[in-house]
Design a protein around this motif. Structure first.
Motif, PDB file in Angstrom:
ATOM      1  N   ILE A  27       0.834  -1.200   0.000  1.00  0.00           N
ATOM      2  CA  ILE A  27       0.000   0.000   0.000  1.00  0.00           C
ATOM      3  C   ILE A  27       0.871   1.253   0.000  1.00  0.00           C
ATOM      4  CG2 ILE A  27      -1.629   1.350   1.397  1.00  0.00           C
ATOM      5  CD1 ILE A  27      -2.862  -1.370   2.244  1.00  0.00           C
ATOM      6  N   ALA A  28       1.924   1.249   0.800  1.00  0.00           N
ATOM      7  CA  ALA A  28       2.832   2.404   0.853  1.00  0.00           C
ATOM      8  C   ALA A  28       3.493   2.644  -0.502  1.00  0.00           C
ATOM      9  CB  ALA A  28       3.887   2.191   1.933  1.00  0.00           C
ATOM     10  N   ILE A  29       3.907   1.588  -1.154  1.00  0.00           N
ATOM     11  CA  ILE A  29       4.527   1.722  -2.481  1.00  0.00           C
ATOM     12  C   ILE A  29       3.507   2.241  -3.482  1.00  0.00           C
ATOM     13  CG2 ILE A  29       5.511   0.413  -4.410  1.00  0.00           C
ATOM     14  CD1 ILE A  29       6.947  -1.303  -2.253  1.00  0.00           C
ATOM     15  N   ALA A  30       2.289   1.731  -3.423  1.00  0.00           N
ATOM     16  CA  ALA A  30       1.238   2.193  -4.339  1.00  0.00           C
ATOM     17  C   ALA A  30       0.946   3.672  -4.129  1.00  0.00           C
ATOM     18  CB  ALA A  30      -0.024   1.363  -4.141  1.00  0.00           C
ATOM     19  N   LEU A  31       0.902   4.107  -2.884  1.00  0.00           N
ATOM     20  CA  LEU A  31       0.669   5.526  -2.614  1.00  0.00           C
ATOM     21  C   LEU A  31       1.824   6.385  -3.094  1.00  0.00           C
ATOM     22  CD1 LEU A  31      -0.906   5.459   0.958  1.00  0.00           C
ATOM     23  CD2 LEU A  31      -2.036   6.059  -1.186  1.00  0.00           C
ATOM     24  N   GLY A  36       1.608   8.707 -10.011  1.00  0.00           N
ATOM     25  CA  GLY A  36       2.355   9.054 -11.202  1.00  0.00           C
ATOM     26  C   GLY A  36       2.823  10.488 -11.157  1.00  0.00           C
ATOM     27  N   THR A  37       3.372  10.939 -12.266  1.00  0.00           N
ATOM     28  CA  THR A  37       3.899  12.288 -12.312  1.00  0.00           C
ATOM     29  C   THR A  37       3.029  13.217 -13.145  1.00  0.00           C
ATOM     30  OG1 THR A  37       5.262  11.713 -14.218  1.00  0.00           O
ATOM     31  CG2 THR A  37       6.270  11.501 -12.029  1.00  0.00           C
ATOM     32  N   THR A 128       5.173  12.840  -0.994  1.00  0.00           N
ATOM     33  CA  THR A 128       4.556  11.641  -1.539  1.00  0.00           C
ATOM     34  C   THR A 128       3.606  11.973  -2.683  1.00  0.00           C
ATOM     35  OG1 THR A 128       4.714  10.559   0.602  1.00  0.00           O
ATOM     36  CG2 THR A 128       3.164   9.620  -0.962  1.00  0.00           C
ATOM     37  N   PHE A 129       2.864  13.053  -2.557  1.00  0.00           N
ATOM     38  CA  PHE A 129       1.831  13.371  -3.538  1.00  0.00           C
ATOM     39  C   PHE A 129       2.106  14.643  -4.327  1.00  0.00           C
ATOM     40  CE2 PHE A 129      -0.161  11.138   0.032  1.00  0.00           C
ATOM     41  CZ  PHE A 129      -0.660  10.033  -0.628  1.00  0.00           C
ATOM     42  N   PHE A 146       4.924  25.302 -11.462  1.00  0.00           N
ATOM     43  CA  PHE A 146       3.647  24.747 -11.039  1.00  0.00           C
ATOM     44  C   PHE A 146       3.903  23.644 -10.028  1.00  0.00           C
ATOM     45  CE2 PHE A 146       2.428  25.576 -15.673  1.00  0.00           C
ATOM     46  CZ  PHE A 146       1.841  26.792 -15.385  1.00  0.00           C
ATOM     47  N   GLU A 147       3.068  23.596  -9.005  1.00  0.00           N
ATOM     48  CA  GLU A 147       3.127  22.494  -8.048  1.00  0.00           C
ATOM     49  C   GLU A 147       1.781  21.792  -8.065  1.00  0.00           C
ATOM     50  OE1 GLU A 147       4.040  21.473  -3.365  1.00  0.00           O
ATOM     51  OE2 GLU A 147       4.258  23.520  -4.084  1.00  0.00           O
ATOM     52  N   TYR A 148       1.817  20.484  -8.261  1.00  0.00           N
ATOM     53  CA  TYR A 148       0.594  19.688  -8.287  1.00  0.00           C
ATOM     54  C   TYR A 148       0.591  18.734  -7.100  1.00  0.00           C
ATOM     55  CZ  TYR A 148      -2.880  16.254  -9.660  1.00  0.00           C
ATOM     56  OH  TYR A 148      -3.962  15.419  -9.668  1.00  0.00           O
ATOM     57  N   ASP A 149      -0.481  18.771  -6.327  1.00  0.00           N
ATOM     58  CA  ASP A 149      -0.663  17.879  -5.184  1.00  0.00           C
ATOM     59  C   ASP A 149      -1.757  16.890  -5.555  1.00  0.00           C
ATOM     60  OD1 ASP A 149      -1.560  16.649  -2.801  1.00  0.00           O
ATOM     61  OD2 ASP A 149      -0.939  18.366  -1.602  1.00  0.00           O
ATOM     62  N   SER A 150      -1.369  15.648  -5.840  1.00  0.00           N
ATOM     63  CA  SER A 150      -2.333  14.647  -6.318  1.00  0.00           C
ATOM     64  C   SER A 150      -3.251  14.140  -5.213  1.00  0.00           C
ATOM     65  CB  SER A 150      -1.600  13.477  -6.971  1.00  0.00           C
ATOM     66  OG  SER A 150      -0.776  12.819  -6.038  1.00  0.00           O
ATOM     67  N   PHE A 151      -2.882  14.344  -3.959  1.00  0.00           N
ATOM     68  CA  PHE A 151      -3.742  13.905  -2.856  1.00  0.00           C
ATOM     69  C   PHE A 151      -4.876  14.901  -2.633  1.00  0.00           C
ATOM     70  CE2 PHE A 151      -4.880  13.544   1.665  1.00  0.00           C
ATOM     71  CZ  PHE A 151      -5.224  12.202   1.705  1.00  0.00           C
ATOM     72  N   HIS A 152      -4.533  16.185  -2.614  1.00  0.00           N
ATOM     73  CA  HIS A 152      -5.536  17.230  -2.386  1.00  0.00           C
ATOM     74  C   HIS A 152      -6.140  17.748  -3.687  1.00  0.00           C
ATOM     75  CE1 HIS A 152      -3.108  17.450   1.375  1.00  0.00           C
ATOM     76  NE2 HIS A 152      -4.320  17.416   1.878  1.00  0.00           N
ATOM     77  N   HIS A 153      -5.640  17.276  -4.821  1.00  0.00           N
ATOM     78  CA  HIS A 153      -6.108  17.694  -6.152  1.00  0.00           C
ATOM     79  C   HIS A 153      -6.018  19.211  -6.302  1.00  0.00           C
ATOM     80  CE1 HIS A 153      -7.379  13.629  -6.927  1.00  0.00           C
ATOM     81  NE2 HIS A 153      -8.055  13.636  -5.797  1.00  0.00           N
ATOM     82  N   THR A 154      -4.839  19.736  -5.999  1.00  0.00           N
ATOM     83  CA  THR A 154      -4.606  21.168  -6.154  1.00  0.00           C
ATOM     84  C   THR A 154      -3.480  21.401  -7.154  1.00  0.00           C
ATOM     85  OG1 THR A 154      -3.089  21.226  -4.262  1.00  0.00           O
ATOM     86  CG2 THR A 154      -5.402  21.772  -3.836  1.00  0.00           C
ATOM     87  N   PHE A 155      -3.565  22.524  -7.813  1.00  0.00           N
ATOM     88  CA  PHE A 155      -2.612  22.969  -8.819  1.00  0.00           C
ATOM     89  C   PHE A 155      -2.263  24.391  -8.420  1.00  0.00           C
ATOM     90  CE2 PHE A 155      -1.684  25.043 -12.832  1.00  0.00           C
ATOM     91  CZ  PHE A 155      -0.945  24.096 -13.509  1.00  0.00           C
ATOM     92  N   GLN A 156      -0.974  24.684  -8.227  1.00  0.00           N
ATOM     93  CA  GLN A 156      -0.592  25.992  -7.712  1.00  0.00           C
ATOM     94  C   GLN A 156       0.540  26.594  -8.526  1.00  0.00           C
ATOM     95  OE1 GLN A 156      -0.477  26.555  -3.446  1.00  0.00           O
ATOM     96  NE2 GLN A 156       1.571  27.430  -3.603  1.00  0.00           N
TER      97      GLN A 156
END
Length: 168
Positions: A27-31, A36-37, A128-129, A146-156
């Motif tokens: 699970i840790a590896i999957a997270l 992805g990038t 991690t995200f 640009f910074e993308y946070d895939s956990f919070h679904h934010t783009f900054q």
């Protein structure tokens, strides 16, 4: 007989713990690598911006495009100041027409899509995200990080002038 039952129970506990440890590691590896990038496709609405309350970013397989926002108004002055400092230091010296073209942030990010080459533009994985993308026009002083946070679904947009955050 009782000692054999106790040994069997202990072996079962060890096996269960080992299976749980392997599952948690999976699970840790999957997270860590599962997101992805690439920035997840969709619409990201601006957060906490009174000047451009209807602004948003659309992300698709071709790139990112901003809408209902004047990026030149927000960033062009500070980026021109940076360019002029670089020019004074002798690290750049572009023709005026070229500077006018590459400094038009709206032309590159609002009027058209900015293509993100995911193989070349990722400059950092900050967590991690979280991934950071270097999106500057012809590697000049004009453009964005640009910074993308895939956990919070934010783009900054990260900028010394002003950070802008968008949320899916």
């Amino acid at each position: 007989m009782i000692s054999e039952v106790m040994n069997l129970k202990r072996k079962i506990k060890i096996i269960i713990i080992a299976v749980l440890a392997v599952a948690l590691m999976g699970i840790a590896i999957a997270l860590q690598f599962g997101s992805g990038t690439k920035i997840k496709e969709g619409k990201y609405n601006i957060v906490d911006c009174d000047e451009y309350p209807d602004a948003y970013v659309e992300v698709d397989a071709e790139g990112v495009q901003f809408h209902n926002i004047d990026l030149n108004d927000i960033y062009q002055k500070s980026q021109m100041e940076l360019y002029n400092r670089m020019k004074e230091n002798g690290s750049v010296d572009y023709e005026e027409d070229y500077v006018n073209e590459i400094s038009d942030l709206n032309k590159h990010f609002v009027d058209s899509k900015w293509e993100i080459d995911y193989e070349k533009t990722i400059i950092d994985k900050t967590g991690t995200f979280s991934h950071v993308y270097f999106c500057y026009i012809d590697n000049s002083a004009f453009g964005f990080v640009f910074e993308y946070d895939s956990f919070h679904h934010t783009f900054q947009i990260n900028s010394p002038a002003r950070n802008l955050k968008f949320k899916k």
